[in-house]
Design a protein around this motif. Structure first.
Motif, PDB file in Angstrom:
ATOM      1  N   THR A  85       0.835  -1.199   0.000  1.00  0.00           N
ATOM      2  CA  THR A  85       0.000   0.000   0.000  1.00  0.00           C
ATOM      3  C   THR A  85       0.870   1.249   0.000  1.00  0.00           C
ATOM      4  N   ARG A  86       1.867   1.290   0.878  1.00  0.00           N
ATOM      5  CA  ARG A  86       2.732   2.461   0.957  1.00  0.00           C
ATOM      6  C   ARG A  86       3.475   2.694  -0.353  1.00  0.00           C
ATOM      7  N   ARG A  87       4.014   1.618  -0.927  1.00  0.00           N
ATOM      8  CA  ARG A  87       4.755   1.747  -2.186  1.00  0.00           C
ATOM      9  C   ARG A  87       3.852   2.249  -3.310  1.00  0.00           C
ATOM     10  N   THR A  88       2.639   1.725  -3.383  1.00  0.00           N
ATOM     11  CA  THR A  88       1.736   2.085  -4.476  1.00  0.00           C
ATOM     12  C   THR A  88       1.211   3.503  -4.319  1.00  0.00           C
ATOM     13  N   LEU A  89       0.846   3.881  -3.105  1.00  0.00           N
ATOM     14  CA  LEU A  89       0.394   5.254  -2.891  1.00  0.00           C
ATOM     15  C   LEU A  89       1.484   6.255  -3.257  1.00  0.00           C
ATOM     16  N   ARG A  90       2.709   5.959  -2.856  1.00  0.00           N
ATOM     17  CA  ARG A  90       3.811   6.859  -3.188  1.00  0.00           C
ATOM     18  C   ARG A  90       3.997   6.947  -4.707  1.00  0.00           C
ATOM     19  N   ALA A  91       3.897   5.809  -5.392  1.00  0.00           N
ATOM     20  CA  ALA A  91       4.049   5.810  -6.854  1.00  0.00           C
ATOM     21  C   ALA A  91       2.926   6.592  -7.522  1.00  0.00           C
ATOM     22  N   PHE A  92       1.694   6.408  -7.049  1.00  0.00           N
ATOM     23  CA  PHE A  92       0.558   7.119  -7.631  1.00  0.00           C
ATOM     24  C   PHE A  92       0.665   8.630  -7.391  1.00  0.00           C
ATOM     25  N   ILE A  93       1.063   9.017  -6.187  1.00  0.00           N
ATOM     26  CA  ILE A  93       1.197  10.439  -5.883  1.00  0.00           C
ATOM     27  C   ILE A  93       2.329  11.055  -6.689  1.00  0.00           C
ATOM     28  N   GLU A  94       3.435  10.336  -6.818  1.00  0.00           N
ATOM     29  CA  GLU A  94       4.553  10.830  -7.619  1.00  0.00           C
ATOM     30  C   GLU A  94       4.146  11.026  -9.077  1.00  0.00           C
ATOM     31  N   ALA A  95       3.395  10.064  -9.635  1.00  0.00           N
ATOM     32  CA  ALA A  95       2.924  10.191 -11.016  1.00  0.00           C
ATOM     33  C   ALA A  95       1.986  11.387 -11.158  1.00  0.00           C
ATOM     34  N   TYR A  96       1.140  11.585 -10.152  1.00  0.00           N
ATOM     35  CA  TYR A  96       0.233  12.736 -10.186  1.00  0.00           C
ATOM     36  C   TYR A  96       1.015  14.043 -10.192  1.00  0.00           C
ATOM     37  N   ARG A  97       2.059  14.119  -9.382  1.00  0.00           N
ATOM     38  CA  ARG A  97       2.887  15.331  -9.365  1.00  0.00           C
ATOM     39  C   ARG A  97       3.601  15.521 -10.706  1.00  0.00           C
ATOM     40  N   ASP A  98       4.037  14.449 -11.317  1.00  0.00           N
ATOM     41  CA  ASP A  98       4.663  14.549 -12.641  1.00  0.00           C
ATOM     42  C   ASP A  98       3.655  15.052 -13.677  1.00  0.00           C
ATOM     43  N   LEU A  99       2.412  14.606 -13.540  1.00  0.00           N
ATOM     44  CA  LEU A  99       1.367  15.067 -14.455  1.00  0.00           C
ATOM     45  C   LEU A  99       1.124  16.562 -14.289  1.00  0.00           C
ATOM     46  N   THR A 100       1.041  17.024 -13.057  1.00  0.00           N
ATOM     47  CA  THR A 100       0.823  18.459 -12.846  1.00  0.00           C
ATOM     48  C   THR A 100       2.018  19.278 -13.339  1.00  0.00           C
ATOM     49  N   ALA A 101       3.216  18.687 -13.317  1.00  0.00           N
ATOM     50  CA  ALA A 101       4.394  19.400 -13.834  1.00  0.00           C
ATOM     51  C   ALA A 101       4.287  19.627 -15.338  1.00  0.00           C
ATOM     52  N   ILE A 102       3.721  18.651 -16.061  1.00  0.00           N
ATOM     53  CA  ILE A 102       3.513  18.832 -17.498  1.00  0.00           C
ATOM     54  C   ILE A 102       2.496  19.946 -17.746  1.00  0.00           C
ATOM     55  N   VAL A 103       1.442  19.953 -16.938  1.00  0.00           N
ATOM     56  CA  VAL A 103       0.451  21.027 -17.049  1.00  0.00           C
ATOM     57  C   VAL A 103       1.111  22.372 -16.764  1.00  0.00           C
ATOM     58  N   ARG A 104       1.988  22.412 -15.759  1.00  0.00           N
ATOM     59  CA  ARG A 104       2.681  23.662 -15.417  1.00  0.00           C
ATOM     60  C   ARG A 104       3.508  24.187 -16.585  1.00  0.00           C
ATOM     61  N   ASP A 105       4.130  23.266 -17.322  1.00  0.00           N
ATOM     62  CA  ASP A 105       4.948  23.695 -18.462  1.00  0.00           C
ATOM     63  C   ASP A 105       4.099  24.328 -19.558  1.00  0.00           C
ATOM     64  N   ILE A 106       2.829  23.943 -19.642  1.00  0.00           N
ATOM     65  CA  ILE A 106       1.926  24.573 -20.600  1.00  0.00           C
ATOM     66  C   ILE A 106       1.480  25.940 -20.060  1.00  0.00           C
ATOM     67  N   MET A 107       1.195  25.985 -18.758  1.00  0.00           N
ATOM     68  CA  MET A 107       0.722  27.231 -18.155  1.00  0.00           C
ATOM     69  C   MET A 107       1.827  28.286 -18.062  1.00  0.00           C
ATOM     70  N   ILE A 108       3.023  27.812 -17.687  1.00  0.00           N
ATOM     71  CA  ILE A 108       4.182  28.704 -17.547  1.00  0.00           C
ATOM     72  C   ILE A 108       5.329  28.105 -18.337  1.00  0.00           C
ATOM     73  N   PRO A 109       5.402  28.334 -19.632  1.00  0.00           N
ATOM     74  CA  PRO A 109       6.465  27.728 -20.437  1.00  0.00           C
ATOM     75  C   PRO A 109       7.851  28.075 -19.882  1.00  0.00           C
ATOM     76  N   PRO A 110       8.772  27.104 -19.898  1.00  0.00           N
ATOM     77  CA  PRO A 110      10.134  27.381 -19.409  1.00  0.00           C
ATOM     78  C   PRO A 110      10.754  28.555 -20.151  1.00  0.00           C
ATOM     79  N   ALA A 111      11.492  29.390 -19.420  1.00  0.00           N
ATOM     80  CA  ALA A 111      12.136  30.578 -20.029  1.00  0.00           C
ATOM     81  C   ALA A 111      13.333  30.158 -20.839  1.00  0.00           C
TER      82      ALA A 111
END
Length: 361
Positions: free
Chosen positions: A335-361
């Motif tokens: 459970t701990r391993r899977t929750l951490r993996a799912f949360i990490e993937a979610y954060r990676d997904l939001t990072a892609i969204v961030r790159d669209i919202m705030i393109p890297p300089a």
């Protein structure tokens, strides 16, 4: 399907056509779902990890829709946009499955959409999101993690009419807790005069991740095991759960996930259950010469179960009906391993969204 059609069909098509076993596509990719539907699939699933994988593989197809979401909702956070994207992907899959849903009168043809992994300790937020997802399309099924808060959320969401699919589940105690929570929810709902006959709750056991955890424990603790025996841990749990569910008449249907080898399909053929199989594994299975025949009732070799049981307290916790208390679900290694993996993937997904919202300089 005629005998001639059956003879020509792929192994997964034959599995679905000749046994009670259903196959789902373990992805919301339209291309992969189309392949699965052509080979007998009657459902599909998604979560933030799957959405991240689809976005990476099919970025050219989703880049412009993602940009449009950002433009249409300029005041929203990257998390809010990420969930709009998750919902958009899920709804495309649900649309593709709708003819199956209508043909099967709601018994099959659902798209399983997962609640946020960061809500795993928050019953109220899990229920709120589950109710929202259930209202997006008639054939949405909602994934809720089998944590302590998740079990309570599963009962409440079921009571509110949400068709659930329990996830982040690896053990017999978790599966039983889900089935009992669903029964309570269905009884509460029926007592108020609501029809529950078309509700098709499911409980996932991530059998491959059960194997992964026992293997990790073996490596961590230096435990020597007979070659091949570690491949049976998840299957032993699943087969025991399937037998108990049948004996007790639970209305929750078991679902096998997290594929690591062909036995995670072939050993479960014939069961009245669901196999949610990643696209790459589907292609491998369909290209194989493995005989399609019922094996669900074939017991796991008692010598294998005995060795795992003797050497691994974590296997005993997964295999025994009372091996884990509900309060201990969150602390189980898988459970701990899977929750951490799912949360990490979610954060990676939001990072892609961030790159669209705030393109890297």
């Amino acid at each position: 399907m005629s005998r001639a059609e059956t003879d020509l069909a792929t192994p997964l098509s034959r599995t679905v056509a000749t046994t009670p076993t259903d196959v789902w596509n373990d992805s919301c990719s339209i291309r992969e779902l189309q392949y699965s539907l052509a080979n007998g699939a009657v459902g599909a699933t998604t979560n933030p990890s799957i959405v991240l994988a689809v976005l990476k593989k099919e970025y050219d197809a989703w880049k412009e829709p993602l940009r449009q979401l950002v433009a249409q909702h300029p005041a929203e956070t990257e998390d809010a946009i990420a969930w709009r994207l998750i919902e958009a992907m899920g709804l495309k899959g649900a649309e593709l499955l709708l003819p199956v849903f209508e043909r099967q009168r709601g018994r099959k043809g659902r798209l399983s959409m997962q609640t946020s992994p960061v809500y795993y300790m928050d019953k109220e937020r899990l229920v709120e999101q589950a109710v929202r997802f259930a209202g997006l399309a008639p054939n949405i099924q909602v994934k809720i993690p089998v944590t302590a808060a998740g079990v309570a959320a599963i009962e409440e969401a079921t009571y509110r009419g949400v068709v659930i699919n329990a996830t982040v589940s690896f053990t017999l105690p978790q599966a039983i807790a889900v089935a009992e929570a669903v029964e309570r929810g269905l009884k509460r709902r029926a007592a108020e005069g609501h029809d529950v006959s078309a509700m098709t709750p499911a409980c996932t056991i991530m059998i491959g991740r059960t194997d992964d955890w026992i293997k990790a424990v073996a490596k961590r603790d230096g435990i020597v095991v007979t070659p091949g025996h570690l491949e049976w841990a998840g299957l032993a749990v699943m087969k025991k759960a399937y037998r108990l569910f049948g004996e007790r008449g639970y209305r929750t249907r078991l679902l096998a996930a997290a594929y690591r080898n062909h036995m995670h399909w072939s050993e479960l053929i014939g069961g009245d259950l669901i196999l949610t199989i990643p696209y790459d594994w589907q292609v491998l299975f369909n290209g194989s010469d493995i005989e399609v025949k019922p094996r669900i009732d074939d017991p796991v070799d008692p010598a294998i179960v005995d060795e795992l049981y003797r050497k691994f307290p974590d296997f005993r916790a997964a295999y025994d009906e009372n091996g884990l208390a509900i309060a201990a679900f969150d602390g189980y290694g898988a459970t701990r391993r899977t929750l951490r993996a799912f949360i990490e993937a979610y954060r990676d997904l939001t990072a892609i969204v961030r790159d669209i919202m705030i393109p890297p300089a």
